[in-house]
Motif scaffolding. Structure first.
Motif, PDB file in Angstrom:
ATOM      1  N   SER A  85       0.921  -1.098  -0.021  1.00 14.93           N
ATOM      2  CA  SER A  85       0.031  -0.126   0.177  1.00 14.93           C
ATOM      3  C   SER A  85       0.897   0.640   0.047  1.00 14.93           C
ATOM      4  O   SER A  85       1.793   1.662   0.785  1.00 14.93           O
ATOM      5  N   VAL A  86       0.420   2.366  -0.799  1.00 13.14           N
ATOM      6  CA  VAL A  86       1.420   3.359  -1.318  1.00 13.14           C
ATOM      7  C   VAL A  86       0.018   4.519  -1.058  1.00 13.14           C
ATOM      8  O   VAL A  86      -0.991   4.190  -2.056  1.00 13.14           O
ATOM      9  N   THR A  87       0.537   6.042  -1.218  1.00  6.89           N
ATOM     10  CA  THR A  87       0.486   6.726  -1.356  1.00  6.89           C
ATOM     11  C   THR A  87       0.003   7.598  -2.620  1.00  6.89           C
ATOM     12  O   THR A  87       2.097   8.123  -2.817  1.00  6.89           O
ATOM     13  N   PRO A  88      -0.575   7.178  -3.384  1.00 10.25           N
ATOM     14  CA  PRO A  88      -0.322   7.754  -4.671  1.00 10.25           C
ATOM     15  C   PRO A  88       0.195   9.482  -4.874  1.00 10.25           C
ATOM     16  O   PRO A  88      -0.845  10.154  -4.038  1.00 10.25           O
ATOM     17  N   GLY A  89       0.961   9.649  -5.836  1.00  8.40           N
ATOM     18  CA  GLY A  89       1.605  11.128  -5.920  1.00  8.40           C
ATOM     19  C   GLY A  89       3.182  11.232  -5.357  1.00  8.40           C
ATOM     20  O   GLY A  89       3.478  12.337  -4.998  1.00  8.40           O
ATOM     21  N   SER A  90       3.267  10.745  -4.280  1.00 12.69           N
ATOM     22  CA  SER A  90       4.073  10.675  -3.485  1.00 12.69           C
ATOM     23  C   SER A  90       4.353   9.680  -3.712  1.00 12.69           C
ATOM     24  O   SER A  90       4.713   8.341  -3.539  1.00 12.69           O
ATOM     25  N   THR A  91       6.582   9.990  -3.655  1.00 18.09           N
ATOM     26  CA  THR A  91       7.547   9.167  -3.747  1.00 18.09           C
ATOM     27  C   THR A  91       7.673   8.047  -2.824  1.00 18.09           C
ATOM     28  O   THR A  91       7.303   7.959  -1.460  1.00 18.09           O
ATOM     29  N   VAL A  92       8.560   7.097  -3.554  1.00 15.47           N
ATOM     30  CA  VAL A  92       8.517   5.561  -2.756  1.00 15.47           C
ATOM     31  C   VAL A  92       9.375   5.246  -3.243  1.00 15.47           C
ATOM     32  O   VAL A  92       9.977   5.189  -4.249  1.00 15.47           O
ATOM     33  N   THR A  93      10.381   4.629  -2.043  1.00 15.31           N
ATOM     34  CA  THR A  93      11.345   3.171  -1.784  1.00 15.31           C
ATOM     35  C   THR A  93      11.455   2.600  -1.887  1.00 15.31           C
ATOM     36  O   THR A  93      10.659   1.802  -0.948  1.00 15.31           O
ATOM     37  N   ILE A  94      12.487   2.119  -2.739  1.00 13.73           N
ATOM     38  CA  ILE A  94      11.961   0.520  -2.413  1.00 13.73           C
ATOM     39  C   ILE A  94      13.393  -0.527  -2.517  1.00 13.73           C
ATOM     40  O   ILE A  94      13.649  -0.347  -3.931  1.00 13.73           O
ATOM     41  N   LYS A  95      13.049  -1.524  -1.452  1.00 14.81           N
ATOM     42  CA  LYS A  95      15.269  -1.847  -1.613  1.00 14.81           C
ATOM     43  C   LYS A  95      14.919  -3.567  -1.522  1.00 14.81           C
ATOM     44  O   LYS A  95      13.712  -4.187  -0.710  1.00 14.81           O
ATOM     45  N   LEU A  96      15.441  -3.421  -1.802  1.00 18.00           N
ATOM     46  CA  LEU A  96      16.110  -5.256  -1.829  1.00 18.00           C
ATOM     47  C   LEU A  96      17.340  -6.281  -1.765  1.00 18.00           C
ATOM     48  O   LEU A  96      17.691  -4.835  -1.627  1.00 18.00           O
ATOM     49  N   GLN A  97      17.319  -6.319   0.373  1.00 14.19           N
ATOM     50  CA  GLN A  97      18.454  -6.009   0.641  1.00 14.19           C
ATOM     51  C   GLN A  97      18.497  -8.126   0.602  1.00 14.19           C
ATOM     52  O   GLN A  97      17.958  -8.547   1.286  1.00 14.19           O
ATOM     53  N   TRP A  98      19.615  -8.071   1.820  1.00 13.68           N
ATOM     54  CA  TRP A  98      20.301  -9.751   1.772  1.00 13.68           C
ATOM     55  C   TRP A  98      21.084  -9.425   2.674  1.00 13.68           C
ATOM     56  O   TRP A  98      22.342  -7.607   2.952  1.00 13.68           O
ATOM     57  N   THR A  99      21.380 -10.216   3.682  1.00 14.97           N
ATOM     58  CA  THR A  99      22.094 -10.371   4.950  1.00 14.97           C
ATOM     59  C   THR A  99      22.969 -12.410   4.461  1.00 14.97           C
ATOM     60  O   THR A  99      21.740 -13.192   4.125  1.00 14.97           O
ATOM     61  N   ILE A 100      23.156 -12.535   5.213  1.00 16.69           N
ATOM     62  CA  ILE A 100      24.193 -14.145   5.377  1.00 16.69           C
ATOM     63  C   ILE A 100      24.072 -15.235   6.366  1.00 16.69           C
ATOM     64  O   ILE A 100      24.579 -14.513   8.113  1.00 16.69           O
ATOM     65  N   PHE A 101      23.957 -16.217   7.011  1.00 20.00           N
ATOM     66  CA  PHE A 101      23.845 -16.869   7.760  1.00 20.00           C
ATOM     67  C   PHE A 101      25.077 -18.015   7.841  1.00 20.00           C
ATOM     68  O   PHE A 101      24.471 -18.951   7.091  1.00 20.00           O
ATOM     69  N   ARG A 102      26.185 -18.214   8.503  1.00 20.46           N
ATOM     70  CA  ARG A 102      27.195 -18.692   8.079  1.00 20.46           C
ATOM     71  C   ARG A 102      27.226 -19.973   9.070  1.00 20.46           C
ATOM     72  O   ARG A 102      27.013 -20.423  10.260  1.00 20.46           O
ATOM     73  N   ALA A 103      26.675 -21.362   8.961  1.00 21.38           N
ATOM     74  CA  ALA A 103      26.056 -22.324   9.487  1.00 21.38           C
ATOM     75  C   ALA A 103      27.361 -23.217   9.379  1.00 21.38           C
ATOM     76  O   ALA A 103      27.306 -23.865  10.581  1.00 21.38           O
ATOM     77  N   TRP A 104      27.792 -23.847   8.548  1.00 19.98           N
ATOM     78  CA  TRP A 104      29.221 -24.149   8.396  1.00 19.98           C
ATOM     79  C   TRP A 104      30.434 -24.277   7.610  1.00 19.98           C
ATOM     80  O   TRP A 104      29.035 -23.963   5.985  1.00 19.98           O
ATOM     81  N   THR A 105      31.698 -23.979   7.196  1.00 15.64           N
ATOM     82  CA  THR A 105      32.667 -24.422   5.995  1.00 15.64           C
ATOM     83  C   THR A 105      33.515 -24.857   6.527  1.00 15.64           C
ATOM     84  O   THR A 105      34.097 -25.217   7.886  1.00 15.64           O
TER      85      THR A 105
END
Length: 130
Positions: A85-105
């Motif tokens: 849900s957004v407001t028409p006419g108002s600027t919106v910023t959408i981001k795709l982010q990532w992080t990792i969790f090391r189980a073992w290596t």
């Protein structure tokens, strides 16, 4: 960590977010290392998390003693048609982010997304339908 960002002015009160990325567990040479990592992704709209997803990556490399390759997999995190849900006419910023969790290596490792490597099918995509 941000992967992709879109800033726009929507025309409708609901937009739909589609996003995905792949990642691989590798050593500094780009080859796989034995290990397991959880890759977490999330979608943020104006700084607020609206969706989360997780994928497991299990990679194993070449065994020089036996001459066999082990399983080499990548993980994909995907979001399909997340309604926002957004407001028409108002600027919106959408981001795709990532992080990792090391189980073992078993040694030196890094998690990579390499969209330039078409052989491995790596990609990072963020699309918004307004």
């Amino acid at each position: 960590q941000d992967i992709l960002t879109i800033t726009f002015t929507p025309k409708h009160s609901t937009v739909f977010v589609f996003a995905s990325f792949t990642a691989r567990l590798t050593d500094n040479s780009g080859l796989a290392q034995m290990g397991q990592v959880l890759v977490k992704g999330r979608i943020l709209v104006n700084g607020t998390v609206v969706a989360r997803a997780t994928s497991s990556i299990t990679d194993q490399g070449y065994d020089y003693n036996t001459g066999y390759y082990w399983v080499i997999t990548g993980g994909q995190v995907a979001f399909t048609g997340v309604p926002v849900s957004v407001t028409p006419g108002s600027t919106v910023t959408i981001k795709l982010q990532w992080t990792i969790f090391r189980a073992w290596t078993d040694g030196a490792w890094q998690v990579r997304i390499d969209p330039t490597n078409s052989t491995l099918g790596d990609h990072a995509v963020l699309t918004v339908f307004d």
